[in-house]
Scaffold this motif. Structure first.
Motif: not given
Length: 148
Positions: A45-49, A97-99
């Protein structure tokens, strides 16, 4: 078709890759249930899946089942396929996102385990379970039955 799925080489060293890949996926799958808020549905959920509750259980179940199959070397090639997909999705959803925010080297540092699991799974998909696997045992058993 089944013969191609259980076909494997005779390498004893493949056991090391199987132990690494199988143990990590089994452990991660169990943790998706034990720590659902941080490693399972909550993380998804946190990463938007979408449908994170379903996805947490779905991915965790595949990681457990495929991890066990790889540990014993049963249907190793078949069990590797979902794990390759899981790792591609994991890298795409968590490391892009890290990239973008922190750059290439930070992304590479943070994704070293992801790459190891992806490449280990691809290795098993290509090579099979190796000499000390159920796949190898079933190949030997089939050869003996044919020769008898």
């Amino acid at each position: 078709m089944f013969k191609k799925i259980i076909q494997t080489d005779t390498s004893k060293a493949t056991l090391l890759i199987r132990l690494m890949v199988g143990a990590v996926f089994l452990s991660e799958g169990i943790q998706k249930f034990l720590f659902a808020d941080t490693l399972g549905a909550g993380r998804f959920a946190k990463i938007g899946l979408p449908k994170s509750e379903f996805l947490g259980s779905f991915v965790g179940s595949f990681e457990i089942l495929c991890g066990i199959l790889i540990l014993v070397g049963l249907l190793t090639r078949l069990a590797s396929i979902p794990l390759v997909i899981i790792m591609f999705v994991a890298i795409a959803t968590t490391k892009s996102e890290v990239l973008a925010e922190k750059g290439f080297w930070e992304m590479m540092h943070g994704s070293r385990t992801d790459w190891a699991m992806l490449l280990g799974s691809i290795f098993l998909l290509i090579k099979g379970g190796g000499q000390w696997s159920m796949d190898s045992f079933m190949n030997i058993s089939k050869k003996h039955k044919i020769q008898s």
